[in-house]
Every structure is written in C-alpha cells, then in structure tokens.
Design a protein around this motif. Structure first.
Motif, short mmCIF file in Angstrom:
data_model
loop_
_atom_site.label_atom_id
_atom_site.label_comp_id
_atom_site.label_asym_id
_atom_site.label_seq_id
_atom_site.Cartn_x
_atom_site.Cartn_y
_atom_site.Cartn_z
N MET A 1 31.95 24.37 53.16
CA MET A 1 31.60 24.02 54.52
C MET A 1 32.21 22.66 54.84
O MET A 1 32.03 21.70 54.10
N ALA A 2 32.91 22.58 55.96
CA ALA A 2 33.48 21.32 56.42
C ALA A 2 32.38 20.48 57.06
O ALA A 2 31.52 21.00 57.75
N ALA A 3 32.44 19.20 56.82
CA ALA A 3 31.45 18.32 57.44
C ALA A 3 31.67 18.26 58.94
O ALA A 3 30.73 18.40 59.72
N ILE A 4 32.92 18.06 59.35
CA ILE A 4 33.25 17.96 60.76
C ILE A 4 34.43 18.87 61.06
O ILE A 4 35.41 18.90 60.31
N VAL A 5 34.35 19.60 62.16
CA VAL A 5 35.46 20.40 62.65
C VAL A 5 35.74 19.94 64.07
O VAL A 5 34.83 19.85 64.89
N VAL A 6 37.01 19.64 64.34
CA VAL A 6 37.44 19.24 65.67
C VAL A 6 38.26 20.37 66.27
O VAL A 6 39.14 20.93 65.60
N ILE A 7 37.96 20.72 67.51
CA ILE A 7 38.72 21.74 68.23
C ILE A 7 39.22 21.10 69.51
O ILE A 7 38.42 20.60 70.31
N GLY A 8 40.54 21.09 69.67
CA GLY A 8 41.09 20.43 70.85
C GLY A 8 42.58 20.64 71.00
O GLY A 8 43.16 21.53 70.38
N ASP A 9 43.19 19.78 71.79
CA ASP A 9 44.63 19.86 72.02
C ASP A 9 45.36 19.41 70.76
O ASP A 9 44.81 18.74 69.89
N GLU A 10 46.63 19.78 70.68
CA GLU A 10 47.40 19.51 69.47
C GLU A 10 47.54 18.01 69.15
O GLU A 10 47.34 17.63 68.00
N PRO A 11 47.84 17.13 70.11
CA PRO A 11 47.95 15.70 69.74
C PRO A 11 46.62 15.12 69.21
O PRO A 11 46.62 14.36 68.24
N THR A 12 45.52 15.50 69.82
CA THR A 12 44.21 15.02 69.35
C THR A 12 43.94 15.52 67.94
O THR A 12 43.53 14.77 67.05
N CYS A 13 44.18 16.81 67.72
CA CYS A 13 43.93 17.40 66.41
C CYS A 13 44.85 16.82 65.35
O CYS A 13 44.43 16.63 64.20
N ALA A 14 46.09 16.51 65.71
CA ALA A 14 47.01 15.92 64.74
C ALA A 14 46.47 14.59 64.23
O ALA A 14 46.53 14.30 63.03
N GLY A 15 45.94 13.78 65.12
CA GLY A 15 45.36 12.51 64.71
C GLY A 15 44.18 12.69 63.78
O GLY A 15 44.04 11.99 62.78
N PHE A 16 43.32 13.63 64.09
CA PHE A 16 42.16 13.88 63.23
C PHE A 16 42.59 14.44 61.88
O PHE A 16 42.01 14.12 60.86
N ARG A 17 43.64 15.29 61.88
CA ARG A 17 44.14 15.83 60.61
C ARG A 17 44.66 14.71 59.72
O ARG A 17 44.47 14.74 58.51
N LEU A 18 45.33 13.72 60.33
CA LEU A 18 45.82 12.58 59.55
C LEU A 18 44.68 11.83 58.88
O LEU A 18 44.86 11.21 57.83
N ALA A 19 43.51 11.87 59.49
CA ALA A 19 42.33 11.21 58.92
C ALA A 19 41.58 12.11 57.94
O ALA A 19 40.55 11.73 57.41
N GLY A 20 42.09 13.31 57.72
CA GLY A 20 41.47 14.22 56.76
C GLY A 20 40.40 15.12 57.32
O GLY A 20 39.67 15.76 56.58
N VAL A 21 40.32 15.18 58.64
CA VAL A 21 39.30 16.01 59.29
C VAL A 21 39.87 17.42 59.52
O VAL A 21 41.05 17.58 59.84
N ASP A 22 39.04 18.42 59.38
CA ASP A 22 39.41 19.81 59.65
C ASP A 22 39.54 19.97 61.17
O ASP A 22 38.53 19.97 61.88
N ALA A 23 40.78 20.06 61.67
CA ALA A 23 41.00 20.11 63.12
C ALA A 23 41.85 21.31 63.48
O ALA A 23 42.80 21.65 62.77
#
Length: 98
Positions: A1-23
C-alpha cells in the motif's frame, strides 16, 4: 500500500515522482478507475483541481466523506486559481470576526 498517491497533470506528477511519491497522470477516460485504485490502496490521495473537477461529483463527495483514505484536492501548480472563500472559511473555523 502506498502512503500517498497523487493523481494529476503530467508536470505536477513528474515533480512528485522525483520526490519518490506514487504519482499518476491518467487519460481522462481512465481517471475514475485510477481514482478507485488509489482509494483502495493508499493512506492519502491527492488530486489536482482539474482531476477533481473531472470526476463525478457524487463519487468525489463520497470519497471525501470517508474516514480513510484522506482525500485532498490541491491547486494546479501551472495555473493556480485563488480560493475566494478561503479567508472567510478560516475566520469562521477560528472564530475570528472581521
């Protein structure tokens, strides 16, 4: 289970992915299914405003009313729109009269 999942536009998700978040940045047709998967497997689901607006209102309202996972709507980073009612809601919550 992921602690946090982000669903959004590609630029926003790319930033969260760089931080290790499941986006995820699903296509419009896949948004509802991606949201349901996130609800089933995360402790917190973060949606951008545009993704939240694209979901069925009843679906979003029911998810936000649940105790878990926590569902949060964040402003779009590329096109921030101010929340006109924020100040009034904060004053009401804090009991501050203007």
């Amino acid at each position: 289970m992921a602690a946090i999942v982000v669903i959004g536009d590609e630029p926003t998700c790319a930033g969260f992915r760089l931080a290790g978040v499941d986006a995820h940045s699903p296509a419009h047709a896949e948004l509802a299914a991606a949201f349901e998967r996130a609800l089933a497997g995360a402790a917190m689901v973060v949606l951008t405003q545009d993704c939240a607006a694209a979901l069925a209102p009843d679906t979003l309202r029911a998810a936000m009313a649940r105790e878990a996972p926590l569902v949060v709507i964040m402003p779009a980073l590329a096109d921030p729109r101010p929340d006109a009612g924020f100040s009034a809601r904060m004053r009401a919550v804090l009991g501050i009269e203007a």
